[in-house]
Design a protein around this motif. Structure first.
Motif, short mmCIF file in Angstrom:
data_model
loop_
_atom_site.label_atom_id
_atom_site.label_comp_id
_atom_site.label_asym_id
_atom_site.label_seq_id
_atom_site.Cartn_x
_atom_site.Cartn_y
_atom_site.Cartn_z
N LEU A 240 0.83 -1.21 0.00
CA LEU A 240 0.00 0.00 0.00
C LEU A 240 0.87 1.26 0.00
O LEU A 240 0.50 2.27 -0.62
N LEU A 241 2.01 1.20 0.65
CA LEU A 241 2.91 2.34 0.67
C LEU A 241 3.45 2.64 -0.73
O LEU A 241 3.64 3.81 -1.09
N GLN A 242 3.68 1.61 -1.52
CA GLN A 242 4.11 1.82 -2.91
C GLN A 242 3.09 2.66 -3.67
O GLN A 242 3.46 3.57 -4.43
N SER A 243 1.82 2.38 -3.46
CA SER A 243 0.77 3.15 -4.14
C SER A 243 0.75 4.60 -3.67
O SER A 243 0.59 5.52 -4.47
N VAL A 244 0.91 4.79 -2.37
CA VAL A 244 0.92 6.15 -1.83
C VAL A 244 2.09 6.95 -2.41
O VAL A 244 1.93 8.10 -2.85
N LEU A 245 3.27 6.35 -2.43
CA LEU A 245 4.45 7.05 -2.93
C LEU A 245 4.34 7.33 -4.43
O LEU A 245 4.70 8.43 -4.89
N CYS A 246 3.84 6.38 -5.19
CA CYS A 246 3.68 6.60 -6.63
C CYS A 246 2.64 7.68 -6.89
O CYS A 246 2.78 8.48 -7.83
N GLY A 247 1.59 7.73 -6.08
CA GLY A 247 0.61 8.79 -6.21
C GLY A 247 1.23 10.16 -5.97
O GLY A 247 0.94 11.12 -6.69
N LEU A 248 2.11 10.25 -4.98
CA LEU A 248 2.79 11.51 -4.69
C LEU A 248 3.74 11.91 -5.80
O LEU A 248 4.02 13.09 -6.00
N ILE A 249 4.25 10.97 -6.53
CA ILE A 249 5.18 11.26 -7.61
C ILE A 249 4.44 11.64 -8.90
O ILE A 249 4.80 12.63 -9.56
N PHE A 250 3.38 10.92 -9.23
CA PHE A 250 2.78 11.07 -10.56
C PHE A 250 1.47 11.84 -10.59
O PHE A 250 1.09 12.35 -11.65
N TYR A 251 0.76 11.96 -9.48
CA TYR A 251 -0.55 12.61 -9.51
C TYR A 251 -0.44 14.09 -9.17
O TYR A 251 0.57 14.56 -8.63
N SER A 252 -1.53 14.81 -9.44
CA SER A 252 -1.50 16.27 -9.32
C SER A 252 -1.33 16.76 -7.89
O SER A 252 -0.84 17.87 -7.66
#
Length: 407
Positions: free
Chosen positions: A325-337
């Motif tokens: 789940l942390l991978q999703s959170v970090l990727c969201g912080l990198i790629f999402y607005s």
């Protein structure tokens, strides 16, 4: 009841951590590329290095590591069943609560963080897995093979009965497919990369629903790998590596060679394969290669030098639920607005480097975490659901429990 050795526990945790690395290497593309663009098979990036990276990922990584995760899910079910019986607990009640909590986490993950959630599917298939808990190992193996082969067999049969079945996947030209794929990429980049939280949530829910329907075809494969893992656990293949060395080596050689050939065929065939050919590569080649990876990892883990390196995978593996789940959170912080907004701006080679960097940070973070606490944060919450409180038994340091508590 056989006492579980520490080295065996480390192997399972290390395998789970290894699977996490492969999973983020695949999933990171879905954080920066439209689901529809990927579905249409559109390549957005040029350059030989990007093409090589995507080719190698398709052959070696795509679809294999989620199957290792599935294998370990079934393996863990048997371990939890044995542990529950040894402690005089009701396995059915414990596992039902465990799966219900996993389903809840998966739905929250898919709706509010990332649409490509796998936990929802694991929970649903986990309820079916419970039906096989009392089966003998041979019965589990037979059902595993049936489920793993059912899709390619049905597809091949349909292809033989209908001469047009093999053309079902190509209703439009490559130019039209690319045009549609580019359109969806630009639309999703405007939403995920620059849109508001409300816009992203609406699109994420739509993509989550779409991904659920996409995964239905793979449900037999997931349940089949669950049962394969359960079979391996009941037969103690990974409990006693040296005693089963010859069998594991045969699995590596045969599964690895056949699986690799099938993956090479589907990856190197530029004009595309008939429907039945793709089904064989996806539903036969990928599981064979995943099992070969498991066997290779297990054999290497018996050597001191290799074990020192591979043991590092055990730290993120012991808290795989948290790290997934942390991978999703970090990727969201990198790629999402709401973060850096790099959606659609990072080429595949850099995507993979970012994925490796995230996993390396997770390995270090997990190592430090276990210096202070015996169990991961979300694993702790999950055990609260599973055991109705009492997440840690007195004297339990999280090492033995980690085998049972990762998805």
């Amino acid at each position: 009841m056989e006492v579980k050795s520490q080295s065996r526990i480390e192997l399972i945790d290390s395998l789970r951590g290894f699977a996490l690395l492969g999973i983020i290497l695949v999933n990171i593309t879905f954080f920066t590329t439209s689901l529809q663009t990927i579905s249409y098979g559109v390549d957005l990036w040029s350059g030989w290095y990007n093409e090589l990276a995507m080719l190698l990922r398709g052959i070696v990584i795509n679809g294999k590591f989620v199957l290792i995760f599935s294998f370990l899910f079934g393996f863990g079910m048997v371990l939890l069943q044995e542990s529950s019986q040894a402690k005089g607990r009701s396995f059915n009640r414990i596992y039902f609560r465990r799966l219900t909590a996993l389903l809840l986490f998966g739905l929250l993950h898919g709706i509010f963080i990332w649409y490509g959630d796998i936990l929802t599917h694991y929970a649903l298939m986990g309820f079916l897995l419970m039906l096989f808990q009392r089966c003998k190992p041979r019965t589990m193996l037979i059902w595993s093979l049936i489920l793993l082969l059912i899709v390619p067999v049905l597809v091949t049969g349909a292809s033989l009965l209908s001469s047009t079945a093999g053309q079902a996947l190509e209703p439009m030209s490559q130019a039209d497919a690319r045009q549609i794929g580019v359109y969806y990429q630009e639309r999703d980049a405007a939403i995920y990369g620059e849109g508001t939280v409300a816009q992203m949530t609406i699109q994420r829910v739509n993509d989550f629903i779409g991904s659920i329907f996409n995964m239905l075809l793979f449900y037999p494969q997931i349940l089949g790998m669950f049962l394969m893992g359960a079979y391996f656990c009941k037969r103690r293949f990974l409990h006693k590596i040296q005693e089963n060395r010859k069998g594991i080596l045969r699995l590596v050689l045969i599964g690895g060679s056949v699986g690799l050939v099938l993956q090479l065929v589907i990856s190197l065939t530029k004009k595309g394969l008939p429907f039945w050919g793709e089904a064989a590569a996806l539903f036969v080649g990928a599981p064979l290669l995943a099992l070969a990876y498991i066997g290779t990892f297990a054999l290497l883990y018996q050597h001191k030098l290799w074990k020192k390196v591979l043991h590092w995978f055990s730290y993120p593996g012991k808290m795989a639920f948290t790290n997934y789940l942390l991978q999703s959170v970090l990727c969201g912080l990198i790629f999402y607005s709401y973060g850096l907004g790099w959606y659609g701006k990072i080429e595949p080679v850099l995507q993979m480097l970012i994925a490796v960097g995230i996993f390396a940070l997770q390995a270090v973070f997990s190592r430090v975490w276990f210096n202070w606490l015996p169990i991961g944060p979300l694993e702790y919450v999950w055990r609260l659901f599973t055991y109705w409180g009492n997440p840690l038994n007195r004297g339990e340091k999280g090492k033995a429990a980690s085998v049972h508590e990762a998805p």
